[in-house]
Design an enzyme around this catalytic site. Structure first.
Site, PDB file in Angstrom:
ATOM      1  N   HIS A   1       8.681   8.818 -34.303  1.00 40.68           N
ATOM      2  CA  HIS A   1       9.268  10.123 -34.608  1.00 40.68           C
ATOM      3  C   HIS A   1      10.339   9.956 -35.661  1.00 40.68           C
ATOM      4  O   HIS A   1      11.155   9.048 -35.578  1.00 40.68           O
ATOM      5  CB  HIS A   1       9.934  10.728 -33.379  1.00 40.68           C
ATOM      6  CG  HIS A   1       8.994  10.890 -32.237  1.00 40.68           C
ATOM      7  ND1 HIS A   1       7.857  11.632 -32.339  1.00 40.68           N
ATOM      8  CD2 HIS A   1       9.038  10.398 -30.993  1.00 40.68           C
ATOM      9  CE1 HIS A   1       7.239  11.584 -31.181  1.00 40.68           C
ATOM     10  NE2 HIS A   1       7.917  10.834 -30.354  1.00 40.68           N
TER      11      HIS A   1
ATOM     12  N   LYS B   1      -2.853  -1.366 -16.176  1.00 39.89           N
ATOM     13  CA  LYS B   1      -2.248  -0.510 -15.146  1.00 39.89           C
ATOM     14  C   LYS B   1      -3.356   0.050 -14.243  1.00 39.89           C
ATOM     15  O   LYS B   1      -3.263  -0.015 -13.017  1.00 39.89           O
ATOM     16  CB  LYS B   1      -1.480   0.628 -15.835  1.00 39.89           C
ATOM     17  CG  LYS B   1      -0.923   1.674 -14.892  1.00 39.89           C
ATOM     18  CD  LYS B   1      -0.175   2.746 -15.704  1.00 39.89           C
ATOM     19  CE  LYS B   1       0.362   3.858 -14.820  1.00 39.89           C
ATOM     20  NZ  LYS B   1       1.183   4.816 -15.574  1.00 39.89           N
TER      21      LYS B   1
ATOM     22  N   ASP C   1       2.139  13.653 -34.979  1.00 37.45           N
ATOM     23  CA  ASP C   1       2.905  13.700 -36.229  1.00 37.45           C
ATOM     24  C   ASP C   1       3.234  15.127 -36.651  1.00 37.45           C
ATOM     25  O   ASP C   1       3.348  15.426 -37.844  1.00 37.45           O
ATOM     26  CB  ASP C   1       2.142  12.993 -37.376  1.00 37.45           C
ATOM     27  CG  ASP C   1       1.582  11.651 -36.954  1.00 37.45           C
ATOM     28  OD1 ASP C   1       2.361  10.852 -36.449  1.00 37.45           O
ATOM     29  OD2 ASP C   1       0.359  11.423 -37.117  1.00 37.45           O
TER      30      ASP C   1
END
Ligand code: GDP
Length: 453
Positions: free
Chosen positions: A62, A170, A34
């Site tokens: 964002h 994954k 941030d």
């Protein structure tokens, strides 16, 4: 013979010139996220031909403000605002397809349209190695947080977007990639069903409407198909084709990196510079400038050690003046003084070429400003950033004090417009980290950025 052979080989190859190709500039968060990366990316994207996302998922958010219109991006690269720029989502990103299309639809309402196969707001989802986030990954994320709370008395504070479980899949080789979704759908479906069964054996309370989820995925597969390319070949062509400005936009930040962050209170991908190579499939030699983004103070969302945190009026002032509320979760961010131990550590890993120091304007009203310069344990300085969380919780921060400039800096557009005390603060930060500060942010919008060189 071996020497002769090697020599002969060298001779026969010596007229092949290594072509280094275009460089990829990189924007990375240098704190706990941030920091205002979106604004820096937006600034650079105005002159870029290609903007890439390389890691994370829609847990990141964002904010970009252009002409008083505010956009928030979660999966789309922030460069999407620039109509001359191609957007690329690389293999290191985990994608929640409903989330992606929701974001595309929301932005279409704000006037950003995606057109495939030409240069107008084109987005390329290069998903050679994509791992897909399913709705049940999000449910598992929530269940795991509940389990942590019940068993350990605290959770990690994830965004419950399913990012952690997807990266875990994954790593355990049960994940599904976009290339799998593009191939045989019945094979894809049976792998999804197996995955659901595995999760249900771990979490008996997990309810999944597999058939309806698969049906939705089949529709999304057709919608996404025209956008999908092989990322390795795409990036190779971008690097070795005509001169191009390429930008990689990091999500999350150094202290949230799975390897180097404040583990276990981190995200599940590499948000430091190595993640750019693995997340886009490009060689390290093609990494160009690496820009670190830091606020002029420090914030952190969720739990975990935060040495310069101010649980007092200063922290509250930074929180309210800085509107420190998470873009994705709406959670209040914890606030404290700028911590240069962290920035130096982030620089050791990332090798920053320059820094963007954002939100200087938030400090405008303070009488006194502190900057953390070293950590001490039992009164003794420690020469490193502690990896262990219990140790980090215990450090005592050594501060450098500055008197505040007590002047509104929001209209400053060049270095000389800044009050000398603010200049002094910036120079101190720059000298201490040993990296030049290239931009100073004094407000939300695009033009509120002082470029130093
Ligand atoms: P990101 O995830 O790193 O892009 O950062 P976020 O968008 O989550 O948070 C940064 C917030 O600070 C956004 O609301 C920005 O509009 C705002 N912002 C960025 N730079 C500045 C600045 O220099 N001054 C002020 N006041 N706000 C800024």
């Amino acid at each position: 013979i071996a020497l002769l052979t090697a020599h002969a080989l060298f001779e026969s190859h010596s007229n092949i010139k290594a072509f280094s190709g275009n460089k990829v500039s990189v924007v990375l968060g240098a704190q706990w996220g941030d920091e205002g990366k979106g604004k820096v990316v937006d600034l650079l994207a105005t002159e870029s031909d290609l903007v890439c996302r390389c890691q994370g998922g829609n847990n990141a958010g964002h904010t970009v403000v252009v002409d008083e219109k505010e956009y928030d991006f979660h999966l789309l690269p922030s460069g999407i605002i620039n109509t001359k720029c191609t957007s690329f989502i690389g293999n290191g990103v985990v994608i929640h397809l409903p989330g992606l299309f929701e974001e595309i639809d929301k932005n279409e309402k704000k006037g950003i349209f995606l057109v495939v196969e030409n240069t107008y707001n084109e987005i390329i989802i290069k998903v050679h190695l994509f791992v897909s986030v399913f709705d049940f990954h999000q449910a598992v994320d929530g269940l795991q947080e509940l389990q942590r709370q019940a068993q350990e008395g605290q959770n990690i504070g994830t965004t419950k977007k399913g990012i952690g479980p997807t990266y875990a899949c994954k790593a355990s080789r049960t994940g599904l990639r976009i290339c799998d979704l593009m191939a045989d759908f019945s094979e894809f479906s049976s792998r999804v069903k197996n995955l659901v069964l595995q999760y249900q054996s771990m979490f008996p309370a997990l309810k999944v409407e597999v058939e309806s989820e698969l049906k939705k995925l089949k529709d999304y597969a057709e919608r996404i198909r025209p956008l999908v390319r092989d990322g390795v070949y795409f990036m190779y062509d971008a690097i070795h084709g005509s001169p191009k400005k390429i930008l990689a936009e990091g999500a999350n930040a150094a202290l949230l990196d799975i390897d180097f962050g404040t583990y276990p209170f981190v995200t599940s991908s590499n948000c430091t510079v190595g993640g750019v190579c693995t997340g886009l499939g490009i060689p390290p030699a093609n990494i160009g400038d690496v820009y670190g983004v830091s606020k002029a103070y420090t914030t952190r969302v969720g739990i975990g050690a935060f040495p310069t945190e101010q649980l007092n009026a200063v922290g509250e002032l930074l929180q309210t003046r800085g509107h420190e509320v998470g873009v994705t979760t709406g959670r209040k961010r914890r606030c404290g003084w700028l911590d240069l131990v962290i920035l130096k550590y982030a620089h050791m890993i990332n090798g920053f070429t320059a820094i963007a120091l954002t939100k200087l304007d938030i400090l405008d009203v303070l009488d006194e400003i502190k900057v953390g310069v070293a950590y001490k344990i039992n009164g003794k300085r420690i020469p490193y950033f502690p990896a262990n969380m219990e140790v980090l919780q215990k450090v005592e921060v050594e501060y450098e004090m500055f008197s505040g400039w007590k002047t509104d800096t929001s209209a400053a557009r060049k270095w000389n417009d800044l009050p000398p005390k603010a200049q002094n603060y910036i120079r101190f930060v720059e000298n201490h980290i040993g990296v030049p500060i290239k931009w100073v942010g004094v407000g939300k919008s695009r033009e509120c950025m002082i470029q130093m060189f």
